[in-house]
Motif scaffolding. Structure first.
Motif, PDB file in Angstrom:
ATOM      1  N   TYR A 124       0.810  -1.092  -0.069  1.00 53.39           N
ATOM      2  CA  TYR A 124      -0.132  -0.089  -0.009  1.00 53.39           C
ATOM      3  C   TYR A 124       0.739   1.210  -0.037  1.00 53.39           C
ATOM      4  N   TYR A 127       2.532   1.694  -3.329  1.00 51.34           N
ATOM      5  CA  TYR A 127       1.657   2.265  -4.315  1.00 51.34           C
ATOM      6  C   TYR A 127       1.340   3.365  -4.199  1.00 51.34           C
ATOM      7  N   THR A 128       0.686   3.873  -3.013  1.00 58.32           N
ATOM      8  CA  THR A 128       0.551   5.351  -2.693  1.00 58.32           C
ATOM      9  C   THR A 128       1.475   6.527  -2.851  1.00 58.32           C
ATOM     10  N   GLN A 129       2.777   6.164  -2.462  1.00 62.30           N
ATOM     11  CA  GLN A 129       3.748   7.246  -2.498  1.00 62.30           C
ATOM     12  C   GLN A 129       4.516   7.219  -3.913  1.00 62.30           C
ATOM     13  N   ASP A 131       3.601   7.267  -7.576  1.00 58.49           N
ATOM     14  CA  ASP A 131       2.443   7.491  -8.673  1.00 58.49           C
ATOM     15  C   ASP A 131       3.059   6.708 -10.054  1.00 58.49           C
ATOM     16  N   VAL A 153      -3.976  -2.847  -1.481  1.00 58.55           N
ATOM     17  CA  VAL A 153      -4.402  -1.470  -1.343  1.00 58.55           C
ATOM     18  C   VAL A 153      -5.878  -1.181  -0.730  1.00 58.55           C
ATOM     19  N   LYS A 157      -6.749   0.479   2.663  1.00 60.49           N
ATOM     20  CA  LYS A 157      -7.684   1.668   2.756  1.00 60.49           C
ATOM     21  C   LYS A 157      -8.945   1.358   3.302  1.00 60.49           C
TER      22      LYS A 157
END
Length: 173
Positions: A124, A127-129, A131, A153, A157
């Protein structure tokens, strides 16, 4: 049954005759033909016969569009390289919050609750940090499929939305 073999025999004879005509016959004698003068009225010809017309102009246009799109995509990729933190730093930061879990265990096949949670949180965070990384790229880092990354992910979330603790130190363990 007898009629079938007769039909096959006739077919075989026809094939033999055709083969003999094609391969065993002497070359035909060529007769000389007097040249004929052609009178051509160029005014009645269509444009494509009178002038040079480039029929594949649409191909050239398509290629230029594709080339410009590829150049724009390449420039975007060059500008995105180096954006964000290194993946290794993100994973190390997550592993600091999960004592006793190593990166080898994240990549490994074990499915203990603590290891799976660490793996999901690491996926997660990466993937979020980052792009610029797709789910298959993130999954490749952890030796997993892109659907595993998507599951991680979504799960993290949902846990954040529900206010559940992500790290074992937050649970008071």
């Amino acid at each position: 049954m007898h009629s079938v073999s007769g039909a096959l025999r006739e077919q075989h004879q026809r094939y033999q005759a055709a083969h003999a005509r094609l391969w065993n016959s002497p070359p035909a004698k060529l007769a000389l033909v007097e040249p004929v003068e052609l009178v051509v009225d160029e005014a009645s010809w269509p444009d494509w016969k009178r002038h040079h017309v480039y029929f594949d102009s649409h191909v050239s246009v398509w290629r230029s569009i594709v080339r410009s799109c590829l150049e724009r995509l390449a420039s975007e990729m060059r500008s995105s390289v180096g954006k964000g933190r290194p993946v290794k730093a993100i994973i190390i930061e997550v592993l600091d919050k999960f004592p006793g879990v190593s990166f080898a265990e994240l990549k490994g096949p074990r499915r203990d609750r603590g290891i799976v949670r660490a793996r999901q949180v690491a996926m997660y965070e990466v993937y979020t940090q980052r792009d610029d990384m797709s789910t298959p790229m993130v999954g490749n880092i952890f030796g997993r499929d892109h659907t595993t990354v998507l599951n991680a992910v979504h799960k993290i979330k949902a846990m954040k939305a529900a206010g559940e603790p992500l790290y074992p130190l937050d649970e008071g363990v």
